[in-house]
Design a protein around this motif. Structure first.
Motif, PDB file in Angstrom:
ATOM      1  N   HIS A  96       0.823  -1.208   0.000  1.00  0.00           N
ATOM      2  CA  HIS A  96       0.000   0.000   0.000  1.00  0.00           C
ATOM      3  C   HIS A  96       0.857   1.258   0.000  1.00  0.00           C
ATOM      4  O   HIS A  96       1.875   1.349   0.686  1.00  0.00           O
ATOM      5  N   SER A  97       0.432   2.217  -0.791  1.00  0.00           N
ATOM      6  CA  SER A  97       1.077   3.533  -0.791  1.00  0.00           C
ATOM      7  C   SER A  97       0.009   4.573  -1.097  1.00  0.00           C
ATOM      8  O   SER A  97      -1.115   4.253  -1.476  1.00  0.00           O
ATOM      9  N   GLY A  98       0.352   5.828  -0.928  1.00  0.00           N
ATOM     10  CA  GLY A  98      -0.611   6.881  -1.224  1.00  0.00           C
ATOM     11  C   GLY A  98      -1.303   7.386   0.027  1.00  0.00           C
ATOM     12  O   GLY A  98      -0.949   7.037   1.157  1.00  0.00           O
ATOM     13  N   ASP A  99      -2.313   8.230  -0.192  1.00  0.00           N
ATOM     14  CA  ASP A  99      -2.951   8.935   0.912  1.00  0.00           C
ATOM     15  C   ASP A  99      -4.169   8.215   1.491  1.00  0.00           C
ATOM     16  O   ASP A  99      -4.693   8.634   2.523  1.00  0.00           O
ATOM     17  N   SER A 100      -4.638   7.170   0.847  1.00  0.00           N
ATOM     18  CA  SER A 100      -5.816   6.472   1.356  1.00  0.00           C
ATOM     19  C   SER A 100      -5.473   5.718   2.637  1.00  0.00           C
ATOM     20  O   SER A 100      -4.344   5.269   2.835  1.00  0.00           O
ATOM     21  N   LEU A 101      -6.464   5.582   3.500  1.00  0.00           N
ATOM     22  CA  LEU A 101      -6.287   4.867   4.751  1.00  0.00           C
ATOM     23  C   LEU A 101      -6.429   3.368   4.515  1.00  0.00           C
ATOM     24  O   LEU A 101      -7.240   2.937   3.693  1.00  0.00           O
ATOM     25  N   LEU A 102      -5.667   2.575   5.239  1.00  0.00           N
ATOM     26  CA  LEU A 102      -5.722   1.122   5.110  1.00  0.00           C
ATOM     27  C   LEU A 102      -6.203   0.524   6.425  1.00  0.00           C
ATOM     28  O   LEU A 102      -5.575   0.700   7.461  1.00  0.00           O
ATOM     29  N   PHE A 103      -7.341  -0.192   6.357  1.00  0.00           N
ATOM     30  CA  PHE A 103      -7.884  -0.886   7.523  1.00  0.00           C
ATOM     31  C   PHE A 103      -7.701  -2.390   7.327  1.00  0.00           C
ATOM     32  O   PHE A 103      -8.124  -2.944   6.308  1.00  0.00           O
ATOM     33  N   ALA A 104      -7.085  -3.038   8.293  1.00  0.00           N
ATOM     34  CA  ALA A 104      -6.916  -4.485   8.246  1.00  0.00           C
ATOM     35  C   ALA A 104      -8.225  -5.161   8.663  1.00  0.00           C
ATOM     36  O   ALA A 104      -8.762  -4.871   9.728  1.00  0.00           O
ATOM     37  N   SER A 105      -8.712  -6.057   7.826  1.00  0.00           N
ATOM     38  CA  SER A 105      -9.928  -6.813   8.141  1.00  0.00           C
ATOM     39  C   SER A 105      -9.545  -8.001   9.025  1.00  0.00           C
ATOM     40  O   SER A 105      -8.663  -8.779   8.685  1.00  0.00           O
ATOM     41  N   VAL A 106     -10.245  -8.120  10.148  1.00  0.00           N
ATOM     42  CA  VAL A 106      -9.878  -9.094  11.177  1.00  0.00           C
ATOM     43  C   VAL A 106     -11.092  -9.950  11.523  1.00  0.00           C
ATOM     44  O   VAL A 106     -12.215  -9.437  11.634  1.00  0.00           O
ATOM     45  N   HIS A 107     -10.860 -11.251  11.701  1.00  0.00           N
ATOM     46  CA  HIS A 107     -11.942 -12.179  12.020  1.00  0.00           C
ATOM     47  C   HIS A 107     -11.566 -13.041  13.210  1.00  0.00           C
ATOM     48  O   HIS A 107     -10.389 -13.298  13.463  1.00  0.00           O
TER      49      HIS A 107
END
Length: 346
Positions: free
Chosen positions: A151-162
């Motif tokens: 991932h790169s850039g200005d968007s936010l990254l949310f880790a999906s967790v189960h």
């Protein structure tokens, strides 16, 4: 209580949390299509979309790759804040069901120009045995770390967790926080066990204890869960409940359970002052599914506003929730369970 208010800053603007991300389906008209609401409801500049579904919609996907603006496709303003999940709930059918990669999903989310990316994940179900559950949790974790690396850039990254075990949730979140670079976390697989309120409450509390970062809950932003999620310190949630309820002609009223409109016959006007209901007779709302969807979304917004008001006016939130849940023994019991644990954390 764990309720908190923060500001989530994205490349298309900032939004105050906690916040609802309405599920925004586009394409041909169907019972799952969402009418326009961004701009109509001022505190909902948000939308949840399915990256996989968009990529599979060939004509639209080709337009996006050729430079079309996704917000134009939605009929949404330039500052609409979009959360694109991976579409992981469609990957439940077995080991070969995942038909994408973290890299492909990131490219799709980038073409959508999403503000928040949800990582590729393999949801759980009650039918999964212990070994299969462990395999899916580990696979989702690996996908999240792979997305973090790419991932790169200005968007936010949310880790999906189960996970259905609070300890597993805590350990997974802490591991991801150490090994990856994430702006937040998103809990999935809770819809299949949504009726088990105490169990879901314990899972969410485990996640809230494990991290101070933004916490999203997939799929539980409906009427019964919304106040409980706020009390537990969840920062955002998504919902298609307003669409699904309307497809059954169910009318939502804050503080009450939904009522099927065919059961109401002696009212001229409905008991809501939202822009849909304030000057329209009951029969007009009953006969127009679009109006009912819009009202139901307003009802969810009003539920969120009521909680914010109670918190801002220094009212006793726990008394408010007891009143809110007094007609439902299951949710009242879940709230009481949450209260005992929250008091030990707050």
């Amino acid at each position: 209580m764990l309720y908190r208010e923060r500001t989530l800053s994205t490349q298309h603007g900032s939004v105050n949390t906690p916040i609802l991300f309405p599920v925004r389906n586009i394409g041909t008209r169907s019972q799952d299509n969402t009418p326009e609401y961004i701009g109509e409801i001022p505190d909902l500049p948000t939308a949840m979309v399915n990256a996989r579904a968009i990529r599979e919609r060939e004509s639209q996907w080709e337009r996006l790759k050729q430079g079309a603006d996704f917000r134009d496709e939605l009929g949404a303003p330039d500052d609409a804040i979009i959360f694109a999940d991976s579409g992981g709930f469609q990957f439940q059918e077995g080991p070969g069901a995942v038909d994408t990669t973290p890299a492909e999903t990131l490219r799709t989310q980038e073409e959508i120009d999403a503000d928040i990316y949800g990582t590729v994940d393999v949801p759980l179900s009650e039918e999964c045995g212990p070994d299969e559950r462990k395999r899916r949790i580990e696979r989702s974790t690996d996908y999240a770390l792979e997305a973090s690396d790419q991932h790169s850039g200005d968007s936010l990254l949310f880790a999906s967790v189960h996970g259905y075990d609070p300890e597993v949730i805590q350990n997974t979140l802490k591991y991801l926080d150490r090994q990856g670079d994430f702006d937040g976390f998103a809990l999935g697989s809770l819809v299949p066990i949504g009726g088990q309120y105490e169990r879901v409450t314990n899972i969410i509390l485990a996640a809230r204890k494990a991290t101070d970062k933004h916490l999203h809950v997939y799929g539980l932003g409906g009427f019964l869960y919304l106040p409980l999620l706020l009390y537990l310190g969840v920062d955002s949630f998504d919902s298609s409940a307003f669409i699904r309820s309307a497809s059954h002609r169910r009318y939502l009223v804050p503080g009450f359970r939904g009522e099927i409109l065919r059961n109401i016959s002696e009212l001229e006007y409905l008991p809501c002052g939202c822009p849909v209901c304030r000057d329209r007779p009951l029969d007009d709302v009953r006969s127009d599914r679009n109006l009912l969807v819009q009202h139901n979304l307003w009802a969810l917004t009003i539920e969120l506003r009521r909680f914010r008001y109670a918190a801002a006016s220094d009212r006793d939130i726990e008394s408010y929730l007891r009143l809110r849940y007094q007609g439902n023994d299951v949710t009242l019991r879940a709230f009481k369970t949450a209260k005992q644990q929250v008091r030990g954390l707050a």
